[in-house]
Design an enzyme around this catalytic site. Sequence first.
Site: not given
Ligand code: 0X9
Ligand code: ZN
Length: 410
Positions: A174-176, A232, A247-248, A301-302, A352
């Site tokens: 995530h960039a930020r 992000r 990360n999705r 983070s964070y 979540y």
């Molecule tokens: O939402 C996310 O990708 C992560 N939190 S963030 O605030 N840094 O964006 C949590 C990642 C948890 N990992 C997975 N969902 N597999």
């Molecule tokens: Zn992140």
Amino acid sequence: MRFSLLIFAGLLAIATAKSYDGYQVLTVVPKTEAEVAMVRKSATHLELDQWTDPKAVGAPIDFLVAPEKFTSFKKFLNHKRINFSVKMVDVQKVIDEQAAQHATSKSSRAFDHTAYHDLQEIYNILDGVGSDFPSLISHYTAGTTYEGRDIRVTAVSSGGGGSRDAIWIDCGIHAREWVSPATCQWILDQLTSGYGSDAAITTMMDTYDFHIMTVTNPDGYAYTWNSDRLWRKNRVPYQGCHGTDDNRNFDSNFGGPGTSNNPCSDTYHGPSAFSEAETQAVRDAVLALGSRARMFITIHSYSQYWMTPYGYDYVLPANYDEQYRVAGIAVSALTAVHGTQFVYGNIADVIYLASGGSSDWAYDSAGIQYAYALELRDTGNWGFLLPPEQIVPTGEETWAGIMAAINAMQ
Ligand code: 0X9
Ligand code: ZN
């Protein structure tokens, strides 16, 4: 002449960057499930950028609020008697102060943990450590981004010819989340300067190779430096908006809960699993390690969390107890350094539901038995704008936690 050109270029950069003038970070503390639901609904309606989304009722939820939205949001909170406070009164001011700090710090080919570094500086630093420690370090390119940037992996090995078990660490998906790449730089510094001088590091490096992706999302990271500090996702254009949330984008319940099919959303999952160069790069580099890969750590983070799978469902992995045990040891070691508190547990319960995440994929598909997603400092006083003075303590505690985790593996 050259000086005025420089000033002109600087002004141009400032003029084209997204301004957060008058934006505030508000933290809201709902006391009941009903309040949580109301806050979420209002925030969605106002299209606020929600920075944290904790699962526990009573835990603070942070929002970035544009000036034109204060009145409505605060009116709503007051009307419903929901507690809130202003965590940051002028976001742009903090961004400007940190940018000025960077301008006075020098870029070089050596590690410098007093400042955040832009992408080119980080690549220079990685080149520098490669030439300073040729017997320990080798770099490879795991992929090329949409904008043609290298996605680099730094392999750290004290020998063994590629036969040793391996630890994977990636930063900056995530960039930020700037403290994340800064922490990968800290780790690389510890490994290289510690080998042969620090007994614990030497033993660990004679047992394991480390594969470290310092900036997993280089296009997005560059964009946070030149255009929008709080970006992000990556920067691939999709239907009039930019960026997939890498990360999705992994093949772990792709498109499931906690993802969006709207390319304008911050959690856009992309057109298909592994559609993105960044996720392909992580996948290919991790799979190339085969059964040597023993631990997978992805650093964000964070919020101060040390999380195990799963994010895509409330079910727990088969070896959850073992992953939880090691996470507990890691967090104790981390806390022992500066007293920083971390919460640990499975992603879905700690924060979540979020599908398509890398650590779930690492466990399910790459078969890595210890797969962790970390959220480093802080708990919201600075959030993504963590001051550079905290790079060193963050690096120290995170590295202590990671070392303890590695040594606790069965
Ligand atoms: O939402 C996310 O990708 C992560 N939190 S963030 O605030 N840094 O964006 C949590 C990642 C948890 N990992 C997975 N969902 N597999
Ligand atoms: Zn992140």
